[in-house]
Scaffold this active site. Sequence first.
Site, PDB file in Angstrom:
ATOM      1  N   LYS A 213       5.671  10.026  10.522  1.00 19.07           N
ATOM      2  CA  LYS A 213       6.250   8.690  10.686  1.00 19.07           C
ATOM      3  C   LYS A 213       7.668   8.668  10.146  1.00 19.07           C
ATOM      4  O   LYS A 213       7.914   8.981   8.981  1.00 19.07           O
ATOM      5  CB  LYS A 213       5.397   7.651   9.955  1.00 19.07           C
ATOM      6  CG  LYS A 213       6.024   6.246   9.931  1.00 19.07           C
ATOM      7  CD  LYS A 213       5.273   5.350   8.993  1.00 19.07           C
ATOM      8  CE  LYS A 213       5.978   4.017   8.817  1.00 19.07           C
ATOM      9  NZ  LYS A 213       7.336   4.119   8.254  1.00 19.07           N
ATOM     10  N   LEU A 251       1.613   3.067   5.932  1.00 16.30           N
ATOM     11  CA  LEU A 251       2.841   3.448   5.239  1.00 16.30           C
ATOM     12  C   LEU A 251       3.839   2.311   5.381  1.00 16.30           C
ATOM     13  O   LEU A 251       3.959   1.720   6.457  1.00 16.30           O
ATOM     14  CB  LEU A 251       3.420   4.749   5.814  1.00 16.30           C
ATOM     15  CG  LEU A 251       2.602   6.026   5.577  1.00 16.30           C
ATOM     16  CD1 LEU A 251       3.287   7.214   6.230  1.00 16.30           C
ATOM     17  CD2 LEU A 251       2.390   6.286   4.092  1.00 16.30           C
ATOM     18  N   ASP A 252       4.538   2.015   4.298  1.00 14.78           N
ATOM     19  CA  ASP A 252       5.492   0.911   4.316  1.00 14.78           C
ATOM     20  C   ASP A 252       6.621   1.167   5.307  1.00 14.78           C
ATOM     21  O   ASP A 252       6.774   2.260   5.850  1.00 14.78           O
ATOM     22  CB  ASP A 252       6.063   0.690   2.905  1.00 14.78           C
ATOM     23  CG  ASP A 252       4.989   0.307   1.904  1.00 14.78           C
ATOM     24  OD1 ASP A 252       3.934  -0.202   2.338  1.00 14.78           O
ATOM     25  OD2 ASP A 252       5.209   0.526   0.704  1.00 14.78           O
ATOM     26  N   LEU A 253       7.421   0.125   5.510  1.00 13.65           N
ATOM     27  CA  LEU A 253       8.533   0.201   6.455  1.00 13.65           C
ATOM     28  C   LEU A 253       9.489   1.329   6.087  1.00 13.65           C
ATOM     29  O   LEU A 253       9.921   2.102   6.959  1.00 13.65           O
ATOM     30  CB  LEU A 253       9.271  -1.142   6.479  1.00 13.65           C
ATOM     31  CG  LEU A 253      10.544  -1.210   7.315  1.00 13.65           C
ATOM     32  CD1 LEU A 253      10.228  -1.043   8.794  1.00 13.65           C
ATOM     33  CD2 LEU A 253      11.281  -2.527   7.067  1.00 13.65           C
ATOM     34  N   THR A 255       8.822   3.877   4.041  1.00  9.22           N
ATOM     35  CA  THR A 255       8.120   5.099   3.648  1.00  9.22           C
ATOM     36  C   THR A 255       7.914   5.981   4.877  1.00  9.22           C
ATOM     37  O   THR A 255       7.526   5.495   5.934  1.00  9.22           O
ATOM     38  CB  THR A 255       6.767   4.769   3.005  1.00  9.22           C
ATOM     39  OG1 THR A 255       6.982   3.905   1.889  1.00  9.22           O
ATOM     40  CG2 THR A 255       6.080   6.029   2.516  1.00  9.22           C
TER      41      THR A 255
END
Length: 395
Positions: A213, A251-253, A255
């Site tokens: 990602k 997963l965060d924006l 990360t």
Amino acid sequence: MNSRAVAPETVGVTAPPAMLVRAMPLPAMAPVPAPRVAIVRVRIPRVAVPTAVVRGRDGAPRSERAQGGGSRDATYRSGPARDGARSDSRDGERGYRPRRDDRAFGSDRGPRPARPTGPRPNLKPGAAPRAAAPTPKDPSLPAREGERVAKLLARAGVASRREVERLIIEGRVTLDDVVIETPSTVLTSLRGVAVDGNPIAEAEGTRLFLFHKPSGLITAERDPAGRPTIYTALRNALPEGTGRVMPIGRLDLNTEGLLLLTNDGEFKRQLELPATGVPRTYRARTFGDITQEQLEQLMEGIEVDGVIYGKIDANMERRTGRNQWIEMTLTEGKNREVRRVLEALGLQVSRLLRTAYGPFRLGDMPKGMAGEVSQRDLENFRKSLPSQNPTRTQA
């Protein structure tokens, strides 16, 4: 310069030779007698302190002094007893203290009941009691054929079981154009089942994908703010005909790193549970002052803003000035856990990426690319999990 001797009782003044001054004698001082102080001894009489008498319901006094004299603070005496107190026993020296059965208060209530016998309850804190074992099935009842519709839809990759249950409650799931009212409806197959009018095909074999990602993508199917999601990049990353896949965890924006994808909702839920204990490894670039001893204290867990986080294995990789890379391995995966823990230690996180999820590692996979795990590795991984569910074979 000439000088002359002066008598001890006079005060001499030295003058120049031209003028000499004769010293004058000082008058004698009479001695002053020392004052006399008279010492007067005052005798203070002893005053008896009255003792309040408390009476019971029957009017009899309850005071211990009224029933035999002597106070609780009385000490042992070697001399004769005072005020007529009993002196033929040890109680007479300390002051008579009536027993509970002899006291007037509550005498009309009868004797005090005996204390209950048996083991005392354990009041010390310990582990929470385990839930009772499930009721065994009645062997006389016929075996249930099929599975719950929520479980079948989750296996088919429609959504997780919780999300499927919500869809059923909202009336969006039908069977032969009839709305299914409860998630516990048992079906042998998904034939005739539709979600929002779209027929659902039979579940295929469980598949697992690794996706790198990039930063700046939302881990969701859609974003109300219109920001790009991971499915925007997955259109070109996954093989053709893959079907619908769901992310395992989030997963965060900002990360980046390894994100697992699967088409099995049950398998997704199993990996997300903290009880499964699948380790996740992150690398964080931080700014601030930190020591390895402080990082090792995270093995005991930490509480941040009322949230308790479990043990974290943290190690410092390298440092340049006040910038350092820290590797952290955890098993819970709570919301923004890595960032909140590092910020609680006084560090600023400038970059965060996940490098491993269980036995699967990111390696040198380029950003935005995806790869599928072989069925052999997938089956071995599922067998290593603590709670195993029935596996699905590849279609």
